[in-house]
Motif scaffolding. Sequence first.
Motif, PDB file in Angstrom:
ATOM      1  N   ASP A   2      -2.459  -3.733   2.829  1.00 46.06           N
ATOM      2  CA  ASP A   2      -3.484  -4.320   3.942  1.00 46.06           C
ATOM      3  C   ASP A   2      -4.241  -3.086   4.799  1.00 46.06           C
ATOM      4  N   ALA A   3      -5.287  -3.531   5.447  1.00 40.02           N
ATOM      5  CA  ALA A   3      -6.134  -2.191   5.887  1.00 40.02           C
ATOM      6  C   ALA A   3      -5.697  -1.033   6.638  1.00 40.02           C
ATOM      7  N   GLN A   6      -3.982   1.044   3.779  1.00 39.66           N
ATOM      8  CA  GLN A   6      -5.159   1.742   3.236  1.00 39.66           C
ATOM      9  C   GLN A   6      -6.028   2.932   4.106  1.00 39.66           C
TER      10      GLN A   6
END
Length: 123
Positions: A2-3, A6
Amino acid sequence: MDAAAQAVNAWNGLDEAWREAFRQGWEAVRNGNIGVGACASTPDGEIIHAARNRVNDKDGPHGEIFGSSLAHAEMNVLARLEFRRYRNLVLTTTLQPCLQCAGAIRLARDRKSTRLNSSHITI
C-alpha cells in the motif's frame, strides 16, 4: 504494497543527510516559509550543519539569515560553516539551488551538491 508502506520504504532508503534536509524543509513549511531544507555533510555521512528557508521568519539561530530574500536554506547552511575548516563537503538540498545559492556554493570551494532527482553534481 500500500501507499503508506511504499512511503516508509522510500524514507528508509534515504541516507541521513537526505532525511535531515527533508525534516528541515518540513519545518520551513510549518513556519510559513517555502519548504526547502539543506544539509552539509562529510562524504562519509557525518552531518556538519542543516538549515531551512527562513525568508518569512522574524528571527533565527545565530549565524543564519532570516527575514530576507537571502534567507535560503543553502545560504544558511553555508553561513554556519566555519571559514576554511571543511573541505569536500556534500550539500544536500530539497530543491535545485537558485542562481544566488549556486553562486554561493561555487564560492564555497571543493564542495559537491546533491538535490532531489539527481546524482552528485559539482557546482
